[in-house]
Design a protein around this motif. Structure first.
Motif, PDB file in Angstrom:
ATOM      1  N   ARG A 173       0.817  -1.211   0.000  1.00  0.00           N
ATOM      2  CA  ARG A 173       0.000   0.000   0.000  1.00  0.00           C
ATOM      3  C   ARG A 173       0.851   1.262   0.000  1.00  0.00           C
ATOM      4  O   ARG A 173       0.382   2.350   0.325  1.00  0.00           O
ATOM      5  CB  ARG A 173      -0.942  -0.002   1.219  1.00  0.00           C
ATOM      6  N   GLY A 174       2.141   1.132  -0.345  1.00  0.00           N
ATOM      7  CA  GLY A 174       3.008   2.281  -0.504  1.00  0.00           C
ATOM      8  C   GLY A 174       3.554   2.855   0.785  1.00  0.00           C
ATOM      9  O   GLY A 174       4.003   4.009   0.807  1.00  0.00           O
ATOM     10  N   VAL A 175       3.556   2.077   1.861  1.00  0.00           N
ATOM     11  CA  VAL A 175       4.108   2.526   3.138  1.00  0.00           C
ATOM     12  C   VAL A 175       5.287   1.622   3.486  1.00  0.00           C
ATOM     13  O   VAL A 175       5.113   0.410   3.677  1.00  0.00           O
ATOM     14  CB  VAL A 175       3.056   2.489   4.264  1.00  0.00           C
ATOM     15  N   LEU A 176       6.474   2.200   3.560  1.00  0.00           N
ATOM     16  CA  LEU A 176       7.689   1.442   3.822  1.00  0.00           C
ATOM     17  C   LEU A 176       8.064   1.564   5.291  1.00  0.00           C
ATOM     18  O   LEU A 176       8.119   2.673   5.839  1.00  0.00           O
ATOM     19  CB  LEU A 176       8.834   1.959   2.949  1.00  0.00           C
ATOM     20  N   VAL A 177       8.303   0.434   5.930  1.00  0.00           N
ATOM     21  CA  VAL A 177       8.713   0.391   7.331  1.00  0.00           C
ATOM     22  C   VAL A 177      10.056  -0.309   7.405  1.00  0.00           C
ATOM     23  O   VAL A 177      10.247  -1.383   6.813  1.00  0.00           O
ATOM     24  CB  VAL A 177       7.676  -0.351   8.199  1.00  0.00           C
ATOM     25  N   ASP A 178      11.005   0.300   8.126  1.00  0.00           N
ATOM     26  CA  ASP A 178      12.345  -0.266   8.238  1.00  0.00           C
ATOM     27  C   ASP A 178      12.850  -0.060   9.658  1.00  0.00           C
ATOM     28  O   ASP A 178      12.345   0.787  10.406  1.00  0.00           O
ATOM     29  CB  ASP A 178      13.288   0.391   7.232  1.00  0.00           C
ATOM     30  N   TRP A 179      13.874  -0.825  10.017  1.00  0.00           N
ATOM     31  CA  TRP A 179      14.447  -0.769  11.354  1.00  0.00           C
ATOM     32  C   TRP A 179      15.934  -0.453  11.234  1.00  0.00           C
ATOM     33  O   TRP A 179      16.606  -0.832  10.256  1.00  0.00           O
ATOM     34  CB  TRP A 179      14.269  -2.104  12.075  1.00  0.00           C
ATOM     35  N   GLY A 180      16.479   0.232  12.234  1.00  0.00           N
ATOM     36  CA  GLY A 180      17.896   0.569  12.228  1.00  0.00           C
ATOM     37  C   GLY A 180      18.376   0.933  13.619  1.00  0.00           C
ATOM     38  O   GLY A 180      17.633   0.860  14.610  1.00  0.00           O
ATOM     39  N   ARG A 181      19.634   1.329  13.705  1.00  0.00           N
ATOM     40  CA  ARG A 181      20.247   1.666  14.992  1.00  0.00           C
ATOM     41  C   ARG A 181      21.219   2.823  14.818  1.00  0.00           C
ATOM     42  O   ARG A 181      21.950   2.887  13.817  1.00  0.00           O
ATOM     43  CB  ARG A 181      20.976   0.449  15.575  1.00  0.00           C
ATOM     44  N   THR A 182      21.223   3.724  15.768  1.00  0.00           N
ATOM     45  CA  THR A 182      22.197   4.808  15.850  1.00  0.00           C
ATOM     46  C   THR A 182      22.901   4.719  17.200  1.00  0.00           C
ATOM     47  O   THR A 182      22.641   3.799  17.995  1.00  0.00           O
ATOM     48  CB  THR A 182      21.508   6.174  15.712  1.00  0.00           C
ATOM     49  N   LYS A 183      23.770   5.684  17.464  1.00  0.00           N
ATOM     50  CA  LYS A 183      24.448   5.696  18.757  1.00  0.00           C
ATOM     51  C   LYS A 183      23.461   5.864  19.906  1.00  0.00           C
ATOM     52  O   LYS A 183      23.692   5.390  21.020  1.00  0.00           O
ATOM     53  CB  LYS A 183      25.470   6.833  18.790  1.00  0.00           C
ATOM     54  N   GLU A 184      22.348   6.541  19.628  1.00  0.00           N
ATOM     55  CA  GLU A 184      21.355   6.776  20.674  1.00  0.00           C
ATOM     56  C   GLU A 184      20.488   5.542  20.944  1.00  0.00           C
ATOM     57  O   GLU A 184      19.878   5.427  22.003  1.00  0.00           O
ATOM     58  CB  GLU A 184      20.446   7.953  20.292  1.00  0.00           C
ATOM     59  N   GLY A 185      20.417   4.619  19.981  1.00  0.00           N
ATOM     60  CA  GLY A 185      19.602   3.426  20.165  1.00  0.00           C
ATOM     61  C   GLY A 185      18.899   3.012  18.892  1.00  0.00           C
ATOM     62  O   GLY A 185      19.146   3.543  17.807  1.00  0.00           O
ATOM     63  N   ARG A 186      17.992   2.066  19.017  1.00  0.00           N
ATOM     64  CA  ARG A 186      17.263   1.544  17.865  1.00  0.00           C
ATOM     65  C   ARG A 186      16.097   2.453  17.503  1.00  0.00           C
ATOM     66  O   ARG A 186      15.569   3.166  18.361  1.00  0.00           O
ATOM     67  CB  ARG A 186      16.750   0.131  18.156  1.00  0.00           C
ATOM     68  N   TYR A 187      15.716   2.367  16.234  1.00  0.00           N
ATOM     69  CA  TYR A 187      14.603   3.187  15.767  1.00  0.00           C
ATOM     70  C   TYR A 187      13.805   2.416  14.718  1.00  0.00           C
ATOM     71  O   TYR A 187      14.262   1.424  14.154  1.00  0.00           O
ATOM     72  CB  TYR A 187      15.105   4.511  15.173  1.00  0.00           C
ATOM     73  N   ILE A 188      12.595   2.904  14.479  1.00  0.00           N
ATOM     74  CA  ILE A 188      11.736   2.416  13.398  1.00  0.00           C
ATOM     75  C   ILE A 188      11.495   3.586  12.459  1.00  0.00           C
ATOM     76  O   ILE A 188      11.158   4.689  12.902  1.00  0.00           O
ATOM     77  CB  ILE A 188      10.402   1.874  13.931  1.00  0.00           C
ATOM     78  N   GLU A 189      11.664   3.319  11.186  1.00  0.00           N
ATOM     79  CA  GLU A 189      11.532   4.372  10.174  1.00  0.00           C
ATOM     80  C   GLU A 189      10.327   4.064   9.292  1.00  0.00           C
ATOM     81  O   GLU A 189      10.129   2.936   8.850  1.00  0.00           O
ATOM     82  CB  GLU A 189      12.811   4.433   9.335  1.00  0.00           C
ATOM     83  N   MET A 190       9.537   5.108   9.039  1.00  0.00           N
ATOM     84  CA  MET A 190       8.351   4.952   8.209  1.00  0.00           C
ATOM     85  C   MET A 190       8.357   6.031   7.131  1.00  0.00           C
ATOM     86  O   MET A 190       8.695   7.187   7.405  1.00  0.00           O
ATOM     87  CB  MET A 190       7.081   5.069   9.055  1.00  0.00           C
ATOM     88  N   SER A 191       8.019   5.637   5.903  1.00  0.00           N
ATOM     89  CA  SER A 191       8.056   6.609   4.805  1.00  0.00           C
ATOM     90  C   SER A 191       7.134   6.173   3.692  1.00  0.00           C
ATOM     91  O   SER A 191       6.684   5.019   3.632  1.00  0.00           O
ATOM     92  CB  SER A 191       9.485   6.759   4.269  1.00  0.00           C
ATOM     93  N   ARG A 192       6.848   7.143   2.817  1.00  0.00           N
ATOM     94  CA  ARG A 192       6.155   6.874   1.560  1.00  0.00           C
ATOM     95  C   ARG A 192       7.089   7.251   0.430  1.00  0.00           C
ATOM     96  O   ARG A 192       7.685   8.337   0.456  1.00  0.00           O
ATOM     97  CB  ARG A 192       4.863   7.686   1.450  1.00  0.00           C
ATOM     98  N   PRO A 193       7.280   6.370  -0.562  1.00  0.00           N
ATOM     99  CA  PRO A 193       8.223   6.698  -1.648  1.00  0.00           C
ATOM    100  C   PRO A 193       7.746   7.906  -2.425  1.00  0.00           C
ATOM    101  O   PRO A 193       6.537   8.126  -2.614  1.00  0.00           O
ATOM    102  CB  PRO A 193       8.234   5.434  -2.508  1.00  0.00           C
TER     103      PRO A 193
END
Length: 491
Positions: A459-479
Motif C-alpha cells: 500500500r506504498g508505506v515502507l517500514v524499516d528498522w535501524g540503529r544509531t548511537k542513541e539506540g534503535r529506531y523504526i523508520e516509516m516513509s512513503r516513496p
C-alpha cells in the motif's frame, strides 16, 4: 540329515529375501523393501493396514513353496537385513509426485502394478519406473487414478471448469495453474481457498480438484485441533484438503505457512530415550469456507482465493459424480498435455512476489494459453492485502498516519514513541478505548509491524528498522512519486 546340518530358518529367509527384494535406506535411517523391478517400497518395520514388508515376504515365500516360518525366525532375518541395509546408499521415497532423471517428473497412479506417468520435456508416457529412479511410498490416503486419456485436444480442462462453479475466468485460470503446480514436486504452490456464498458448491469443487491428483478415494477433512495431528495427516498424503474452515487460530495459520513452503518436525522415536526421527514435509494445501475471519499477513501471501457462485441449476450428487468419474481420464490427460506445454514455455520470473515459482508458472501458462493467470494472481494478492488491513486496526492506523507523511521524507522514532503516536491517533480526542490485542509495549509494536511490513509495502508505506548511537529506531516513509518523464515512460 542331522539337526546340525540343516540350514537355519533365518538363513533361508534371508537368502530368499535378498534374492527377491531390494533393500535401501532413506536419509532418516528408515529401511525400505521393494520387490525386484517394482517401484513401490514398504518400510520393513511397518505393521500398517496398507500391508507390511513382513506380511509381503511371508505370503511370497508361501506361494513359492519355500515354507511357513515362525515369528522368531522372521524377526531374526529381518533384523539382519535391516542392519545390512543401513550400509547401502541413501534413496528417498515419494508420495504421489516425484522428481526423475533428465528433468522428468513422475505421477504415481496408485496402481498395484506400479504403472505411473512420466512427464518429460517432450511429452508424457505411462511406464513402470526404475526402482532406482523412483520409489513410491503408499499409505491409506493413496488412491488409484485412472489411466489418463490421450489426444484430448484440451477438452478435459473445459469439462472440469463446467463442473465447478467458479465466478469467472480469474478463478478458473488460477485453479488450472494450481493443478499444474501440484505435479511439480520441487515447486511450492499457494493454497487455494475456495470461498463463496452458502450453496456455491465449495466442498464439491474442492473434492473435484484434489481427486484429479489423489484419485476418487481422496476427500476433504476437518482441520485437526492440534499441529501434531495436522502434520501427521499431511505427511501421509500429497494434497491436504481442509473443509469448511470458519476460524483460523494463530497456531493453525503458522502450521499452514510451514506446510505450503516446507518445514521439518523432529520427534522422539517410540520406545527410546535419546533417538529421534525427522518428518520433513511440503505439500499442496486446499481450503474451503465462507469466511475464516482475520487472515495473518504471512498466510495471506501463501493463499490463492478462488471464488465460486451458486449454480442456477442444481444436480443430484449421483449425476454429478457419475459424470465426473466418466470424464476424469480426459481431465487428467488434458492436464498432463497442458503441463508439458507450460513447462516448455519461456517466461520471466516476477521478482516482486513471494511465491516466485508459482508466479513464474502463471507467466508460463499465460505464454501458452493467454489466460491472464499472472494478472489474476496479482489481483488476488491485492484482495488479500485488503482483507488483512480490514481485519487489523493497527494496520489501518499506520496507513492513516502514513497519509500525513511527506512523500520521500522518512519519519524516524523509537518503538515506544511510535506506540504513543499511533495509540494517540487511534484514540483521538474522545479517548476511544483501545481494542483487544492492541500493542502494549514498543517491542510488541515492533513485532507486529514486522508481520505487517509486506502488506503495508503493497500500500506504498515502507517500514524499516535501524540503529544509531542513541539506540534503535523504526523508520516509516512513503516513496516519492517518480519524475513526470518516468511516469510517461511507464505508459
Amino acid at each position: 540329515m542331522s539337526e546340525d546340518e540343516k540350514t537355519p530358518a533365518r538363513q533361508i529367509i534371508t537368502d530368499y529375501a535378498q534374492e527377491h527384494f531390494r533393500y535401501f535406506r532413506t536419509a532418516d535411517g528408515t529401511v525400505y523393501a521393494q520387490r525386484t523391478g517394482h517401484p513401490v517400497a514398504r518400510p520393513i518395520r511397518s505393521q500398517g493396514t496398507t500391508g507390511s514388508h513382513r506380511q509381503e515376504l511371508m505370503v511370497q515365500m508361501f506361494r513359492d513353496g519355500v515354507g511357513v516360518f515362525n515369528g522368531t525366525a522372521l524377526k531374526e532375518a529381518l533384523d539382519l537385513i535391516e542392519a545390512l541395509a543401513l550400509t547401502e546408499d541413501v534413496q528417498p521415497t515419494h508420495i504421489r509426485v516425484a522428481p526423475g532423471f533428465d528433468g522428468a517428473t513422475w505421477l504415481d497412479l496408485g496402481r498395484d502394478d506400479g504403472r505411473s506417468v512420466r512427464i518429460h520435456p517432450t511429452g508424457w508416457d505411462i511406464l513402470t519406473p526404475d526402482p532406482r529412479e523412483v520409489s513410491w511410498r503408499r499409505t491409506q490416503l493413496t488412491g488409484e487414478l485412472p489411466l489418463p486419456a490421450r489426444d484430448t485436444d484440451g477438452k478435459g480442462i473445459d469439462l472440469l471448469l463446467r463442473l465447478c462453479n467458479f465466478s469467472g475466468p480469474s478463478s478458473e485460470c488460477l485453479a488450472v495453474a494450481w493443478l499444474i503446480g501440484c505435479l511439480e514436486p520441487s515447486v511450492p504452490v499457494p493454497a487455494p481457498f475456495l470461498t463463496g456464498p452458502q450453496g456455491a458448491g465449495k466442498s464439491t469443487a474442492g473434492r473435484m480438484l484434489m481427486r484429479i491428483i489423489e484419485g476418487m478415494t481422496g476427500d476433504l477433512r476437518r482441520a485437526p485441533k492440534d499441529e501434531e495431528n495436522l502434520i501427521t495427516a499431511v505427511a501421509a498424503g500429497w494434497i491436504t484438503a481442509l473443509d469448511n474452515l470458519s476460524h483460523m487460530t494463530p497456531d493453525l495459520s503458522d502450521a499452514m505457512c510451514c506446510i505450503v513452503t516446507g518445514a521439518e518436525n523432529v520427534k522422539r522415536a517410540l520406545f527410546t530415550d535419546g533417538d529421534v526421527f525427522r518428518v520433513g514435509y511440503r505439500r499442496p494445501l486446499l481450503l474451503t469456507g465462507i469466511d475464516v475471519g482475520v487472515i495473518r499477513p504471512d498466510l495471506a501471501e501463501r493463499l490463492l482465493p478462488l471464488r465460486l457462485v451458486r449454480p442456477k441449476v442444481r444436480r443430484t450428487e449421483a449425476e454429478l459424480w457419475a459424470e465426473y468419474t466418466e470424464v476424469l481420464p480426459v481431465i487428467l490427460g488434458s492436464l498432463l498435455d497442458l503441463t508439458v506445454q507450460v513447462r516448455a514455455a519461456e517466461a520471466d520470473t516476477p521478482t516482486d512476489l513471494r511465491m516466485a515459482d508459482f508466479a513464474r508458472l502463471c507467466a508460463q501458462l499465460d505464454v501458452t494459453t493467454g489466460l491472464g493467470a499472472l494478472p489474476a494472481y496479482r489481483a488476488s494478492l491485492d484482495d488479500l492485502n485488503d482483507d488483512v488491513i480490514e481485519g487489523d486496526l493497527l494496520a489501518q492506523t499506520v496507513l492513516k498516519h502514513a497519509a500525513t507523511l511527506t512523500p520521500g521524507v522518512e519519519a524516524r522514532m523509537t518503538s515506544s514513541e511510535w506506540l504513543h503516536c499511533l495509540t494517540s491517533l487511534y484514540s483521538g480526542e474522545d479517548c476511544r478505548p483501545l481494542p483487544k490485542g492492541w500493542p502494549t509495549t514498543g517491542k510488541v509494536l515492533s513485532d507486529r509491524l514486522k508481520r505487517l511490513q509486506p502488506t503495508l509495502a503493497a500500500r506504498g508505506v515502507l517500514v524499516d528498522w535501524g540503529r544509531t548511537k542513541e539506540g534503535r529506531y523504526i523508520e516509516m516513509s512513503r516513496p516519492a512519486a517518480p519524475p513526470p518523464s518516468q511516469q510517461e515512460a511507464a505508459f
